[in-house]
Write an enzyme that holds these catalytic residues in place. Structure first.
Site, short mmCIF file in Angstrom:
data_model
loop_
_atom_site.label_atom_id
_atom_site.label_comp_id
_atom_site.label_asym_id
_atom_site.label_seq_id
_atom_site.Cartn_x
_atom_site.Cartn_y
_atom_site.Cartn_z
N SER A 131 33.63 14.42 -12.03
CA SER A 131 32.75 15.08 -11.34
C SER A 131 33.94 15.10 -9.88
O SER A 131 35.03 14.93 -10.01
CB SER A 131 32.11 13.06 -10.44
N TYR A 190 31.44 4.02 -10.03
CA TYR A 190 31.09 5.49 -10.43
C TYR A 190 32.62 6.21 -9.83
O TYR A 190 33.50 7.01 -11.34
CB TYR A 190 30.62 5.81 -9.05
N1 LIG Z 1 24.28 16.23 -11.57
C1 LIG Z 1 25.44 15.72 -10.83
O1 LIG Z 1 25.00 15.91 -9.34
C2 LIG Z 1 27.10 15.53 -11.51
C3 LIG Z 1 27.75 15.55 -10.85
C4 LIG Z 1 29.01 15.35 -10.97
C5 LIG Z 1 28.95 15.17 -12.38
N2 LIG Z 1 28.42 14.56 -13.21
C6 LIG Z 1 27.85 14.45 -14.57
O2 LIG Z 1 27.46 15.49 -15.50
C7 LIG Z 1 27.18 14.65 -16.46
C8 LIG Z 1 26.40 14.83 -17.22
O3 LIG Z 1 25.01 14.85 -15.32
P1 LIG Z 1 23.83 15.05 -15.56
O4 LIG Z 1 23.23 15.41 -14.40
O5 LIG Z 1 22.77 15.96 -16.71
O6 LIG Z 1 23.09 13.64 -16.15
P2 LIG Z 1 22.23 13.32 -16.30
O7 LIG Z 1 20.61 14.55 -16.72
O8 LIG Z 1 20.91 11.89 -16.36
O9 LIG Z 1 22.08 13.68 -18.50
C9 LIG Z 1 22.95 12.49 -18.83
C10 LIG Z 1 23.57 12.70 -20.23
O10 LIG Z 1 24.18 11.68 -20.55
C11 LIG Z 1 23.08 11.07 -21.43
N3 LIG Z 1 23.75 9.48 -21.79
C12 LIG Z 1 23.68 8.83 -21.07
N4 LIG Z 1 23.71 7.66 -21.05
C13 LIG Z 1 24.60 7.50 -22.75
C14 LIG Z 1 24.58 6.41 -23.89
N5 LIG Z 1 24.74 5.82 -23.15
N6 LIG Z 1 24.72 7.21 -25.21
C15 LIG Z 1 24.37 9.10 -25.19
N7 LIG Z 1 24.49 9.73 -24.13
C16 LIG Z 1 23.94 9.31 -22.91
C17 LIG Z 1 21.43 11.09 -22.07
O11 LIG Z 1 20.96 11.26 -22.70
P3 LIG Z 1 19.79 9.71 -23.55
O12 LIG Z 1 19.19 9.32 -22.07
O13 LIG Z 1 19.24 10.41 -24.12
O14 LIG Z 1 21.06 9.00 -24.12
C18 LIG Z 1 21.87 12.89 -20.86
O15 LIG Z 1 21.22 13.79 -22.35
C19 LIG Z 1 28.11 12.76 -16.53
O16 LIG Z 1 28.96 12.81 -17.05
C20 LIG Z 1 27.37 13.57 -14.98
O17 LIG Z 1 28.34 11.84 -14.03
C21 LIG Z 1 26.78 15.18 -12.75
#
Ligand SMILES: NC(=O)c1ccc[n+]([C@@H]2O[C@H](COP(=O)([O-])OP(=O)(O)OC[C@H]3O[C@@H](n4cnc5c(N)ncnc54)[C@H](OP(=O)(O)O)[C@@H]3O)[C@@H](O)[C@H]2O)c1
Length: 257
Positions: free
Chosen positions: A141, A154
């Site tokens: 991130s 975070y």
């Molecule tokens: N969205 C943003 O603005 C942003 C910005 C910077 C970085 N990121 C990073 O990008 C990554 C993905 O984010 P996203 O925005 O796509 O989030 P999201 O839409 O909430 O998706 C998160 C994914 O992680 C899985 N997950 C969460 N907790 C888990 C656990 N305990 N075990 C296994 N799987 C788990 C969820 O699936 P289940 O709930 O089905 O387990 C889902 O597939 C994260 O690492 C996040 O920190 C996101």
């Protein structure tokens, strides 16, 4: 020996059930690679896998289970004989002021965003070393690079995971394995929608105003798309090996590093 220029890399994507992970599955699947998908919600994984033409493997698991990383790597190796690309994308973001960041919140964010990726890297390393080839990519991130209010746990976890990427890259550089990170700003995913909902609930501001603030955090004036993050992950997955220990910021130009 597997090659990054070959048609069918064996890939494991964590957090594959929605958002950025689902976009990575779509991108690498469209390139003809074999994709193993993991997250907790099996039905969502099945739906994401169904949109891929090539071979997929659906492996539901909780990524914070200490035994899960080894079990998942073993399952991919049992199915396809090895693993070439590991995309560590599963993560959670919860905000709270420092004085309300209790032990449980602190530990849970370190567990999913830092400790779990470390366990996957540890489990994949012997297999990739034996192959003489591997591409490990962590979805980190901009919070790996800069601090921001109300997200101390975070930010700490995401800074930590970038440290782990750099250490692993340095240690494994002679083995054919590279370890890199991508560092998105605000991405248009369910996670960001949940952040918008939480801010609206806490502040009583309108959804438009809150979303507008998150959009303007990127100098390009919009959220990053999940596809844009997937493109960067694909670039690293297909790289011939010169890029190692790096972190590609995808935030429209806010953090210049
Ligand atoms: N969205 C943003 O603005 C942003 C910005 C910077 C970085 N990121 C990073 O990008 C990554 C993905 O984010 P996203 O925005 O796509 O989030 P999201 O839409 O909430 O998706 C998160 C994914 O992680 C899985 N997950 C969460 N907790 C888990 C656990 N305990 N075990 C296994 N799987 C788990 C969820 O699936 P289940 O709930 O089905 O387990 C889902 O597939 C994260 O690492 C996040 O920190 C996101």
């Amino acid at each position: 020996m597997p090659s990054s220029s070959g048609p069918s890399l064996r890939v494991l994507v964590t957090g594959a059930s929605r958002g950025i992970g689902a976009a990575i599955v779509a991108e690498l699947g469209a390139q003809g690679h074999r994709i193993a998908l993991t997250a907790r919600t099996e039905a969502d994984l099945v739906a994401v896998a169904a949109a891929v033409d090539g071979p997929t493997l659906v492996l539901p698991a909780d990524a914070i289970d200490p035994a899960a990383p080894q079990r998942l790597i073993d399952a991919v190796v049992a199915e396809w004989g090895g693993i070439d690309v590991l995309v560590l994308n599963a993560g959670e973001a919860v905000s709270a002021p420092i004085e309300r960041t209790d032990e449980e919140l602190w530990n849970s964010l370190l567990e999913i965003n830092l400790t779990s990726p470390f366990r996957f890297v540890r489990a994949a390393t012997p297999v990739m070393k034996a192959q003489g080839f591997g591409r490990m990519i962590v979805v980190a991130s901009v919070a790996s690079k800069i601090g921001a209010p109300y997200i101390s746990a975070y930010v700490s976890a995401k800074h930590g995971v970038l440290g782990m990427v750099r250490a692993a890259a340095a240690e494994l550089a002679t083995t054919g394995i590279t370890v890199n990170a991508v560092c998105p700003g605000y991405v248009d995913t369910p996670m960001t929608q949940r952040s918008v909902d939480a801010i609206v609930a806490k502040t009583g501001r309108s959804r438009e105003l809150v979303l507008g603030n998150l959009q303007s955090a990127q100098p390009i004036g919009r959220l990053i798309t999940a596809g844009e993050v997937a493109t960067a992950v694909s670039f690293l997955a297909n790289d011939s090996g010169g890029i190692n220990g790096q972190s590609i910021v995808i935030d429209g130009g806010a953090v210049q590093s």
